[in-house]
Design an enzyme around this catalytic site. Sequence first.
Site, short mmCIF file in Angstrom:
data_model
loop_
_atom_site.label_atom_id
_atom_site.label_comp_id
_atom_site.label_asym_id
_atom_site.label_seq_id
_atom_site.Cartn_x
_atom_site.Cartn_y
_atom_site.Cartn_z
N CYS A 1 48.81 8.93 64.68
CA CYS A 1 48.80 8.74 66.00
C CYS A 1 47.90 7.78 66.43
CB CYS A 1 48.99 10.11 66.76
SG CYS A 1 47.69 11.19 66.16
N SER A 2 46.75 8.10 67.21
CA SER A 2 45.88 7.35 67.47
C SER A 2 44.31 7.73 67.58
CB SER A 2 46.24 6.56 68.85
OG SER A 2 47.44 5.86 68.71
N CYS A 3 44.06 8.75 66.79
CA CYS A 3 42.96 9.63 66.91
C CYS A 3 41.76 8.48 66.96
CB CYS A 3 42.74 10.59 65.80
SG CYS A 3 44.01 11.74 65.85
N CYS B 1 43.88 5.55 62.45
CA CYS B 1 44.59 6.85 62.63
C CYS B 1 45.90 6.34 62.47
CB CYS B 1 44.39 7.77 63.86
SG CYS B 1 45.57 9.13 64.05
#
Lengths: 199, 226
Positions: free
Chosen positions: A103-105, A100
Amino acid sequence: MGKNHPNVDPYIVSRVRALESLLLEKGILAPDAVDRVVQRYEADTGPMVGARAVARAWTDPGYRRLLLEDTSTALAELGLDYKMLLVTENTPEVHNLIVCTLCSCYPWPVLGLPPTWYKMPAYRARAVSEPRAILKEFGVDIPAEREIRVWDSSAELRYMVLPERPQGTEGLGEAELVPLITRDALIGVAHVQPPAPAR
Amino acid sequence: MDGVHDLGGMQGFGRVEREEDEPVFHARWEAEVWAMMRAGGGRGVYNIDEFRHAIERMRPAEYLAATYYEKWLGGITRLFLEKGVVTEAELKERIAFFDARPDAPVTGPLTAAPPAPVAFNPRWALDVERETGARPRFAPGDLVITRNIHPRGHTRLPRYARGKRGVIHRVHGIHVFPDTHAHGLGEQAQPLYSIRFDARELWGPDAEPHQSVHIDLWESYLEPER
């Protein structure tokens, strides 16, 4: 809770506790919410659901098709209600990698909480532009003729890799396969390794 | 916004540093931040797009230096203040309380038992698909080009994929549009697609061999390519 990284900067901790006390007081945070988070993610989840789904897919062709084509039904068979996952299959022609960049999905319900490296700038920046170089750092060499297909999780859908079943595991059943299937293999930064030979 | 959070393709960050036997949480405060973030979302204080945008609004140098849960703390603190759930004055007072009493329990400043929280919606960040009757403009196999846009607010069209040609791989359905949902402008749900880009289209001759990137993009990011 980490013992090797006692990240207890008092500046941060005061700010966390200040906000937490206010949210308790205002009925936003339930008094047992933190304990439930710790229990759920330290004890109950981890990459177990993802590993179970993959092990079953390796041993049951019907389940493999279901996992790839109707993932939420496949997960429901394992007792998980999760409709946002898509599973992408490694083949001799294609190796898949999940990231991702914005962000950090990450698919928490099937893989647990992500490792720090997945959330840091180096991985998020490089996974889309030099995945082969990253995989080499992880010890995975993908030949130039094999496509690397990167999945940037930019919406609410989440991705998981269905890795290749390693040679030498033909005699193993679903339960014996599960512990071989690592989180990293489900992200796409590792191959699943066959069990170490008995000595 | 063209912020530092939009990291795809940036260079200079070095190797991916891994931690052996990494714990789920490095300290209890990380779990506390996790629980507060979910509580604010599940009790309707903010939506997931507002949360992401709150983190994107951190100062760039702070964003890059912060750990993951420090970013979350910054984002939720900003939102609880902006939404009027807590005030600057009471937060400042509580910080002073815990600065002076680092070993006090979290309930230390409370004068009464905390009230039972209102109902929690566990699907707050999952319920994003809508039946609007909208007909997707594109079908699998269609060629598209992403728009060259630079919105000042939240967007999920990464910078590295703007003005690039791709192929529709899959139609996901009608999804809430983050670019409006993050700014109080409604859901404005629209078709969402998985789009396949050849790495050479994204990175030119510097692309690695035989690579592609699939990105999930909303219809208004796209134009037909002929």
